[in-house]
Design a protein around this motif. Structure first.
Motif, PDB file in Angstrom:
ATOM      1  N   THR B 146       0.820  -1.218   0.000  1.00 47.27           N
ATOM      2  CA  THR B 146       0.000   0.000   0.000  1.00 47.27           C
ATOM      3  C   THR B 146       0.855   1.270   0.000  1.00 47.27           C
ATOM      4  O   THR B 146       0.497   2.254  -0.629  1.00 47.27           O
ATOM      5  CB  THR B 146      -0.931   0.042   1.222  1.00 47.27           C
ATOM      6  OG1 THR B 146      -0.153  -0.148   2.403  1.00 47.27           O
ATOM      7  CG2 THR B 146      -1.998  -1.023   1.141  1.00 47.27           C
ATOM      8  N   ILE B 147       1.957   1.257   0.735  1.00 46.60           N
ATOM      9  CA  ILE B 147       2.761   2.469   0.836  1.00 46.60           C
ATOM     10  C   ILE B 147       3.893   2.484  -0.188  1.00 46.60           C
ATOM     11  O   ILE B 147       3.988   3.374  -1.027  1.00 46.60           O
ATOM     12  CB  ILE B 147       3.344   2.619   2.260  1.00 46.60           C
ATOM     13  CG1 ILE B 147       2.218   2.628   3.295  1.00 46.60           C
ATOM     14  CG2 ILE B 147       4.190   3.886   2.366  1.00 46.60           C
ATOM     15  CD1 ILE B 147       2.687   2.484   4.729  1.00 46.60           C
ATOM     16  N   HIS B 148       4.765   1.463  -0.123  1.00 44.51           N
ATOM     17  CA  HIS B 148       6.007   1.539  -0.894  1.00 44.51           C
ATOM     18  C   HIS B 148       5.809   1.236  -2.374  1.00 44.51           C
ATOM     19  O   HIS B 148       6.234   2.012  -3.225  1.00 44.51           O
ATOM     20  CB  HIS B 148       7.057   0.617  -0.278  1.00 44.51           C
ATOM     21  CG  HIS B 148       7.395   0.996   1.126  1.00 44.51           C
ATOM     22  ND1 HIS B 148       8.140   2.103   1.425  1.00 44.51           N
ATOM     23  CD2 HIS B 148       7.031   0.462   2.319  1.00 44.51           C
ATOM     24  CE1 HIS B 148       8.247   2.226   2.741  1.00 44.51           C
ATOM     25  NE2 HIS B 148       7.585   1.232   3.305  1.00 44.51           N
ATOM     26  N   THR B 149       5.204   0.104  -2.679  1.00 47.33           N
ATOM     27  CA  THR B 149       5.014  -0.232  -4.089  1.00 47.33           C
ATOM     28  C   THR B 149       4.123   0.805  -4.758  1.00 47.33           C
ATOM     29  O   THR B 149       4.429   1.310  -5.851  1.00 47.33           O
ATOM     30  CB  THR B 149       4.380  -1.632  -4.215  1.00 47.33           C
ATOM     31  OG1 THR B 149       5.204  -2.568  -3.530  1.00 47.33           O
ATOM     32  CG2 THR B 149       4.223  -2.027  -5.667  1.00 47.33           C
ATOM     33  N   PHE B 150       3.032   1.145  -4.097  1.00 48.48           N
ATOM     34  CA  PHE B 150       2.108   2.125  -4.669  1.00 48.48           C
ATOM     35  C   PHE B 150       2.800   3.469  -4.878  1.00 48.48           C
ATOM     36  O   PHE B 150       2.774   4.034  -5.979  1.00 48.48           O
ATOM     37  CB  PHE B 150       0.884   2.290  -3.754  1.00 48.48           C
ATOM     38  CG  PHE B 150      -0.102   3.287  -4.258  1.00 48.48           C
ATOM     39  CD1 PHE B 150      -1.003   2.949  -5.263  1.00 48.48           C
ATOM     40  CD2 PHE B 150      -0.133   4.580  -3.754  1.00 48.48           C
ATOM     41  CE1 PHE B 150      -1.908   3.884  -5.746  1.00 48.48           C
ATOM     42  CE2 PHE B 150      -1.035   5.517  -4.238  1.00 48.48           C
ATOM     43  CZ  PHE B 150      -1.922   5.168  -5.239  1.00 48.48           C
ATOM     44  N   GLY B 151       3.440   3.989  -3.826  1.00 43.48           N
ATOM     45  CA  GLY B 151       4.090   5.298  -3.925  1.00 43.48           C
ATOM     46  C   GLY B 151       5.189   5.320  -4.961  1.00 43.48           C
ATOM     47  O   GLY B 151       5.353   6.309  -5.699  1.00 43.48           O
ATOM     48  N   VAL B 360      -0.865  -7.178  -7.531  1.00 43.08           N
ATOM     49  CA  VAL B 360      -1.252  -6.840  -8.903  1.00 43.08           C
ATOM     50  C   VAL B 360      -2.182  -5.627  -8.914  1.00 43.08           C
ATOM     51  O   VAL B 360      -2.011  -4.694  -9.709  1.00 43.08           O
ATOM     52  CB  VAL B 360      -1.921  -8.061  -9.574  1.00 43.08           C
ATOM     53  CG1 VAL B 360      -2.444  -7.679 -10.960  1.00 43.08           C
ATOM     54  CG2 VAL B 360      -0.941  -9.218  -9.663  1.00 43.08           C
ATOM     55  N   VAL B 361      -3.160  -5.625  -8.008  1.00 37.84           N
ATOM     56  CA  VAL B 361      -4.082  -4.492  -7.920  1.00 37.84           C
ATOM     57  C   VAL B 361      -3.311  -3.200  -7.641  1.00 37.84           C
ATOM     58  O   VAL B 361      -3.538  -2.162  -8.268  1.00 37.84           O
ATOM     59  CB  VAL B 361      -5.130  -4.739  -6.814  1.00 37.84           C
ATOM     60  CG1 VAL B 361      -5.939  -3.476  -6.530  1.00 37.84           C
ATOM     61  CG2 VAL B 361      -6.046  -5.892  -7.197  1.00 37.84           C
ATOM     62  N   THR B 362      -2.378  -3.287  -6.680  1.00 40.70           N
ATOM     63  CA  THR B 362      -1.598  -2.102  -6.301  1.00 40.70           C
ATOM     64  C   THR B 362      -0.813  -1.560  -7.488  1.00 40.70           C
ATOM     65  O   THR B 362      -0.788  -0.343  -7.740  1.00 40.70           O
ATOM     66  CB  THR B 362      -0.630  -2.459  -5.148  1.00 40.70           C
ATOM     67  OG1 THR B 362      -1.408  -2.924  -4.045  1.00 40.70           O
ATOM     68  CG2 THR B 362       0.194  -1.265  -4.735  1.00 40.70           C
ATOM     69  N   LEU B 363      -0.153  -2.473  -8.214  1.00 38.08           N
ATOM     70  CA  LEU B 363       0.622  -2.025  -9.372  1.00 38.08           C
ATOM     71  C   LEU B 363      -0.281  -1.382 -10.405  1.00 38.08           C
ATOM     72  O   LEU B 363       0.043  -0.326 -10.976  1.00 38.08           O
ATOM     73  CB  LEU B 363       1.389  -3.208  -9.981  1.00 38.08           C
ATOM     74  CG  LEU B 363       2.610  -3.674  -9.178  1.00 38.08           C
ATOM     75  CD1 LEU B 363       3.136  -5.004  -9.725  1.00 38.08           C
ATOM     76  CD2 LEU B 363       3.716  -2.611  -9.218  1.00 38.08           C
ATOM     77  N   GLY B 364      -1.434  -1.989 -10.631  1.00 32.51           N
ATOM     78  CA  GLY B 364      -2.372  -1.427 -11.611  1.00 32.51           C
ATOM     79  C   GLY B 364      -2.847  -0.038 -11.204  1.00 32.51           C
ATOM     80  O   GLY B 364      -2.843   0.913 -12.004  1.00 32.51           O
ATOM     81  N   MET B 365      -3.256   0.096  -9.951  1.00 30.75           N
ATOM     82  CA  MET B 365      -3.718   1.396  -9.454  1.00 30.75           C
ATOM     83  C   MET B 365      -2.619   2.449  -9.579  1.00 30.75           C
ATOM     84  O   MET B 365      -2.880   3.602  -9.953  1.00 30.75           O
ATOM     85  CB  MET B 365      -4.119   1.279  -7.978  1.00 30.75           C
ATOM     86  CG  MET B 365      -5.309   0.418  -7.696  1.00 30.75           C
ATOM     87  SD  MET B 365      -6.873   1.231  -8.098  1.00 30.75           S
ATOM     88  CE  MET B 365      -6.914   2.509  -6.848  1.00 30.75           C
ATOM     89  N   ALA B 366      -1.384   2.057  -9.221  1.00 26.41           N
ATOM     90  CA  ALA B 366      -0.278   3.017  -9.241  1.00 26.41           C
ATOM     91  C   ALA B 366       0.011   3.470 -10.665  1.00 26.41           C
ATOM     92  O   ALA B 366       0.208   4.666 -10.924  1.00 26.41           O
ATOM     93  CB  ALA B 366       0.968   2.398  -8.607  1.00 26.41           C
ATOM     94  N   LEU B 367       0.007   2.518 -11.612  1.00 22.94           N
ATOM     95  CA  LEU B 367       0.366   2.868 -12.981  1.00 22.94           C
ATOM     96  C   LEU B 367      -0.694   3.762 -13.608  1.00 22.94           C
ATOM     97  O   LEU B 367      -0.384   4.819 -14.171  1.00 22.94           O
ATOM     98  CB  LEU B 367       0.579   1.599 -13.809  1.00 22.94           C
ATOM     99  CG  LEU B 367       1.737   0.708 -13.330  1.00 22.94           C
ATOM    100  CD1 LEU B 367       1.810  -0.571 -14.148  1.00 22.94           C
ATOM    101  CD2 LEU B 367       3.070   1.462 -13.406  1.00 22.94           C
TER     102      LEU B 367
END
Lengths: 423, 423, 423
Positions: B146-151, B360-367
């Motif tokens: 939630t914090i690191h990968t997303f940010g 996967v969700v986190t990466l998608g949201m971040a991108l």
């Protein structure tokens, strides 16, 4: 196979003893180890990267090695090493002792030498701690003996063995500049503030912990006043010396490391702190030059003044205070402070004697350990810096230019500044 | 009207859940956000005011916006937002993710751009957090996902969209000087020390919190050794690089952000930390230049190496450790770690699968979020700095002269110094 | 003989009230006093040693003197002074007020003058605190009145009495340089982060403490945004001013010092913080120059803007919030916040009135106390600096050279750098 099962225990990890009070003490101690020691040593003008960086490296290494060594000597249960907040605090304590020794050899050793020193010092620390706390049943919650006296005399002997007759070739770098002294004050202030947490971290919860924190606080406050007063007094122009403020003001925390949990009383703590600050300033002014010229002990940070003499003072204060302890003063609390404080079995003189023996053991272990370790470090295989390049980051670090900043300024300089530069 | 009643709830203020243990964890996390992130970014020679100042600004803004957004998505009770120590910690976590993205665009954006980025990123963070923690029931106490990968990936996409082909016009300022590297080490050390508090701040009290703190501690210690070792190994002269020490030594905390509360064991944590430090150093050395030249990703602080890759590593470690969790190992503690750890209903493989889906969700949201936000930030209305004046405080701050200090010295110079200056 | 037995009580040391929550609040407050105040004042280019060093000295002195004075006025039990964590926090609070006054006279006083000032100010602080908290039963947990208003107006009157018409001879040193502003930000950020602990340190455990911490947190966050906004607005080029960021961003903590434990609500706190930040920035920009030119008040740190006006604002907010307090809003908690909040006896208007009287008393004590102390400090016996050497460390400290570092660099310069230097 005991070692094997200990490692297995360590690998599996057994946890317990989680309380908020121990955990925040751990975080405070952690700050002292990494920020306090790290920045205290940044006073050297060209050795800031190494001071804070090597401090970081050997602390991160030592706490792991200490967890194993301390666990092996006195943290085993059913063939496994118990780890937890308490083991983390104890590992930080052991690390502190290595960092004290680092202060003596600062600027004159390679990182590999420091790691080798840590391997030996941590091991001997764990042995000494086992003898003092487990065999002799000594009190030493804040480590006047186990941490400060041990670390100081170990380091002093190591630096004696590594004596460099031509160190004056690097003398012009063995001093501070304006900003490096301010960075060092970050270290000093953090050590000073969190010392009550340090000394009380592994005392018994409640009154003993409360008393330790307070005794430390009063000792430090009084020590600081003594430091300022004597720093001005010993200077011909009455000026203050940053070396004294940065270091001697902390001696009060060292000197109540053993007796802090005892009934030292606020006024007693203040006397101890005052004495510690005084001998520390006088040591920096008069003793350190003699140690270097006569005994060939090159003590970069003056650890003899901050940890050595105040540590011994703390051990003596602890022995005397123990020898004066009685159920009449401590009431039911005697057993919470002294392991052998059981009603009917308490013998204050005997306790004081064991405390004194503990100091002698510690000094012996430090001297012999430092001697052996020093000769091992003298082997020409660790990439130690040449005499001409001591106290210099450039040997081990990619160092950026210092001047860049000033040049860049011009690009956005105000008209006024540009004019000044052109003229 | 849900929003309306939420705002009313926020305005009225409902408080609960006060415990010392959560409050001191909050203060430690607060230190990481404001001192840790703020000073970590002061390494740039002429961007110190902006690093610590804009960090201060967008953190103070983000934590307010995050309180509303997180409250709206998962802190509502009877139409009111519950606030308290827990919401303060969660707001700081969300803020951390914005500050990570700030690291990618550091020196190339105006404060207005940063505030706009924060508005969007905080909102998406809250949505992603809601999907992961509430819908998928994922574990992510320390926020590897939630914090690191997303940010990290959010920020990397933003900086990709804001690509500046002529950034080399400011290249001479995109580097450190001696003192700025020391200021940055203040940030590094504080992040390093308090990471155990960070990862354990919102875990369940007792064993899970204890275990999280310890796993983080061992991972960081091991990571630091790996960082020093590989920093010297990848340098042709064997010298250490401050960029690695300042950043890669922290990757161990990122990488146990998901699995920290699980039975990772000390030895397991050390392996994770070692891997994290290694890939982070290698990333700084070999990957960052490629990302910039080939993919046009100008990543000022190298967040891909500190937060991106170690964050993904942490998510994977978390998924694997979850998939291996069993009542045999955790005993009664299973339910305290995993929300769906009820006896009889526990399905480790399913849990591991949900953890993987969360990544996967986190990466998608971040991108996607970074892409949209990047194009919004590209609008020429925010006063972004020109290519020639990136990494420069003077554009947004009243900057005092640097040289004054030296001139003043002369006035009270000692005879010795005056002589030197005259000659 | 009351004094005598009080001293005896102090010497014997009575300890109680140890709880983790009070102890970690103490450590946070301690950080604010020694790091926060100390580094906040390092912004001056050639006064860093004195800022952090004299701060250290007078804080270590004041906390001892405050323990005796506060103990004498309201800490006596059976003729003995009770000491413990609470007395340590209260002594730090009293010290804070002395350090606020220090900010007004910074750079223009000798250490002996500062110690004499501390003796008088601590004594009067204890008297004023006794009148407010014990006689008038006022609420002032975070000290908007007792600490900030008192310390600010006391210091302003002292600096007025010590007015130096020829201070412009030292004007060129009364400003910052790039690095000194970064050191000052260390102070700012620590004050900002730990203010929730400061305001809540001596509130009642549980809801009141929780509420105080939260109100302070929201007020500071909002205040920071106001500070950045107004700092840019009042600048002709829209640039930010470090003086505002370093100081005005903290006014939000001052302004909720009285009402923090009351039902101010998050939104109410934000309004208070916004107002505090706004008046503080406007004060720095427009009021401080007028105070100096018209009223001859030379306020080095601008304490009138950070502590004076926001302190009065905080007192007024506290009076109004008290006057609006009712059992309907507080329920059973009324008595936990207000000493006279007993059911059936509660009179909100009366409470509000007593709060307002408290402010008047505080202002009166500060003005008269500052006047008397100022004239005592004016005696020409304390070694005050001449007008030409204000804001200068060299008078009281052994100051190392600044330039050394740059010269040394050459010795290990890379070929590239050497070339540049030779050309």
């Amino acid at each position: 196979t005991l070692l094997h099962s200990a490692l297995i225990g360590f690998i599996n990890g057994v946890q317990s003893c989680w309380t908020p009070s121990t955990f925040y003490c751990f975080q405070d101690v952690h700050v002292m180890i990494f920020v306090g020691f790290g920045f205290l040593m940044t006073f050297l003008q060209r050795y800031g990267f190494s001071s804070v960086g090597f401090n970081f490296l050997i602390a991160a290494f030592s706490l792991q090695w200490a967890t194993l060594m301390q666990g092996f000597f006195h943290g085993m249960h059913h063939g496994k090493i118990h780890v937890g907040v308490t083991s983390m605090i104890n590992a930080d304590f052991c690390t502190g002792s290595v960092l004290i020794s680092f202060g003596a050899v600062l600027g004159k050793t390679s990182p590999v030498q420091l790691l080798v020193m840590a391997i030996f010092e941590v091991t001997l620390f764990a042995v000494n701690e086992f003898i003092l706390l487990t065999i002799l049943g000594a009190n030493d919650a804040g480590g006047s003996m186990t941490i400060h006296t041990f670390g100081a005399y170990f380091g002093l002997v190591v630096t004696r063995v590594l004596y460099r007759p031509n160190l004056d070739k690097s003398k012009h770098r063995n001093s501070s500049v304006y900003h490096s002294d301010l960075f060092a004050m970050i270290g000093t202030i953090y050590l000073w503030m969190f010392w009550p947490s340090f000394n009380s971290a592994i005392t018994n919860y409640g009154d003993p912990q409360h008393r330790t924190a307070m005794n430390t606080y009063y000792s430090l406050a009084s020590c600081t006043l003594a430091t300022f007063a004597f720093s001005a007094l010993v200077n011909p122009e009455g000026k203050l010396d940053m070396v004294h403020i940065q270091n001697a003001a902390l001696a009060g925390g060292v000197a109540v490391g053993t007796a802090g949990e005892m009934m030292l009383t606020p006024f007693g703590s203040m006397i101890v702190g005052f004495l510690a600050g005084t001998i520390s300033v006088l040591g920096y002014k008069y003793l350190t030059p003699v140690l270097e010229s006569k005994l060939k002990i090159q003590d970069t940070c003056g650890i003899h003044n901050l940890h050595g003499m105040p540590g011994v003072l703390g051990a003596v204060v602890g022995a005397v205070t123990s020898a004066l302890a009685s159920p009449a003063v401590y009431g039911n609390g005697l057993q919470r402070v002294f392991a052998d404080g059981e009603p009917g079995e308490w013998n204050a003189q005997s306790r004081g004697g064991f405390q004194a023996i503990s100091l002698v053991v510690t000094l012996g272990m430090a001297l012999i350990g430092g001697l052996v370790t020093g000769f091992i470090l003298k082997l020409p295989i660790y990439g130690a810096p040449p005499d001409t390049h001591c106290f210099e980051d450039g040997l081990y670090w990619e160092v950026p230019g210092e001047e860049e900043g000033h040049h860049e300024l011009n690009e956005v300089a105000t008209p006024n500044e540009t004019e000044k530069l052109n003229s």
